[in-house]
Design an enzyme around this catalytic site. Structure first.
Site, mmCIF file in Angstrom:
data_model
loop_
_atom_site.group_PDB
_atom_site.id
_atom_site.type_symbol
_atom_site.label_atom_id
_atom_site.label_comp_id
_atom_site.label_asym_id
_atom_site.label_seq_id
_atom_site.Cartn_x
_atom_site.Cartn_y
_atom_site.Cartn_z
ATOM 1 N N GLU A 39 0.599 -1.023 -0.098
ATOM 2 C CA GLU A 39 0.198 -0.245 -0.235
ATOM 3 C C GLU A 39 0.647 1.423 0.353
ATOM 4 O O GLU A 39 2.494 0.936 0.175
ATOM 5 C CB GLU A 39 -1.187 0.214 1.187
ATOM 6 C CG GLU A 39 -1.955 -1.531 1.329
ATOM 7 C CD GLU A 39 -2.963 -1.142 2.249
ATOM 8 O OE1 GLU A 39 -2.805 0.028 3.119
ATOM 9 O OE2 GLU A 39 -3.719 -1.940 1.965
ATOM 10 N N HIS A 138 -7.024 9.892 -27.245
ATOM 11 C CA HIS A 138 -7.249 9.177 -28.732
ATOM 12 C C HIS A 138 -8.524 9.786 -29.796
ATOM 13 O O HIS A 138 -8.659 9.431 -31.006
ATOM 14 C CB HIS A 138 -7.486 7.593 -28.405
ATOM 15 C CG HIS A 138 -8.058 6.069 -29.792
ATOM 16 N ND1 HIS A 138 -7.576 6.321 -30.660
ATOM 17 C CD2 HIS A 138 -8.894 5.701 -29.905
ATOM 18 C CE1 HIS A 138 -7.288 5.502 -31.677
ATOM 19 N NE2 HIS A 138 -8.158 5.103 -31.263
ATOM 20 N N LYS A 210 -6.789 0.100 -42.890
ATOM 21 C CA LYS A 210 -6.957 -0.880 -41.393
ATOM 22 C C LYS A 210 -7.644 -1.562 -40.684
ATOM 23 O O LYS A 210 -9.012 -0.626 -40.692
ATOM 24 C CB LYS A 210 -5.902 -0.493 -39.797
ATOM 25 C CG LYS A 210 -4.950 -1.374 -39.552
ATOM 26 C CD LYS A 210 -4.832 -0.385 -38.974
ATOM 27 C CE LYS A 210 -5.695 0.402 -37.415
ATOM 28 N NZ LYS A 210 -4.968 1.082 -36.014
#
Length: 325
Positions: A39, A138, A210
């Site tokens: 942690e 993106h 593509k």
């Protein structure tokens, strides 16, 4: 609004320092401790009550064996630190994440697919983020629709324009801007229009077909005229290198005289750098949104001034939105 406070995790301290220097401030102090059970704890040491706070941190995985940790580790630390900053009294809290993890999984393409980008948005908002700033996310529409807080996506296009104009000023052959897939055509067109205006000459456009299924790429048909021209392939990300490899191969077979690749984020996962080294590329340019080691033919464009200008405008009340165009 109170004073600007710029924070970072230890893993991104050098980059955040460049952003802070552009703003004329120092990176604010924080404590970051790791415990033996795995942690960790983060807290601001500078007073942030009433301050305009910016946490600057790209979210990515470091190479195996590196000290920075995985993308998930960085994400949890950022989330906890944002919450700690909010609890400490920050008046406004902005997550400046030049490279945003999980942004590519923004729609369902298979049965019961997750929408990871939406889940990430919910986490950042739940920790108290008033605004999220990125560079060339993106899918811009998915990014903007996933968040309910303010978002600001900064195109890296001005950085690439300066680079390309300097490189191509004396180029007498025809120029063509190429998108390595259909999804990036709008990004390529915006760059093509600005490049044509800056150079005062016509610039053509092309794209490469593509298709992707899991990690397998197919397609490769080139649409557009590139023979005896200088081709600039522009994309938001080089990850495994397969997309650039396929596009470069199509351009080379079609007779392009020069091929240059420009990508906002250089992730270079797996053997991507080896793939690039074997390609007929004159140069590859990426921003420093992700840390880069010294690689031949790799040109690193600084994005700290762009981020600093966005922070300055957000702090002063605008117009920050103009930087997103």
């Amino acid at each position: 609004m109170g004073p600007i406070k710029v924070f970072s995790l230890d893993a991104g301290a050098e980059f955040a320092g460049e952003v802070a220097a552009e703003l004329g401030v120092s990176v604010a102090a924080h404590e970051q401790r790791d415990f033996t059970d795995g942690e960790h704890k983060l807290r601001p040491l500078d007073d942030v009550e009433g301050a305009d706070v910016y946490l600057v941190q790209s979210l990515y995985s470091d190479p195996p064996g590196a000290a920075g940790g995985s993308v998930d580790d960085k994400l949890v630390r950022v989330l906890f630190f944002l919450a700690a900053l909010r609890d400490a009294g920050a008046a406004r809290l902005t997550a400046v994440i030049p490279y945003l993890c999980y942004a590519r999984k923004d729609r369902r393409t298979k049965l019961r697919d997750p929408l990871s980008s939406r889940y990430l948005a919910s986490l950042l908002e739940a920790m108290g983020s008033d605004c999220v700033v990125t560079i060339d996310v993106h899918n811009l529409a998915a990014f903007e629709n996933a968040f309910r807080c303010r978002t600001l996506n900064l195109p890296a296009r001005p950085l690439f324009l300066d680079y390309a104009v300097e490189l191509l000023r004396d180029e007498s052959r025809g120029l063509v801007v190429v998108s390595p897939d259909v999804g990036g055509v709008k990004r390529a067109e915006a760059f093509r229009a600005d490049l044509a205006e800056r150079l005062g000459r016509d610039v053509g456009q092309a794209f490469v077909e593509k298709y992707r299924s899991a990690d397998q790429l197919s397609g490769g048909t080139l649409v557009g005229e590139v023979r005896d021209r200088c081709a600039l392939v522009i994309d938001d990300l080089i990850a495994g290198g397969g997309t650039i490899e396929r596009a470069t191969g199509a351009l080379h077979r079609a007779g392009a005289a020069r091929i240059l690749a420009l990508a906002s984020h250089g992730q270079f996962a797996g053997d991507a750098l080896q793939k690039l080294a074997a390609l007929p590329l004159e140069a590859v340019a990426v921003t420093d949104s992700l840390p880069q080691a010294g690689v031949p033919r790799l040109n690193i464009l600084r994005c700290a001034p762009l981020l600093a200008e966005a922070i300055r405008r957000l702090h002063d009340g605008g117009p920050a939105i103009e930087l997103s165009l």
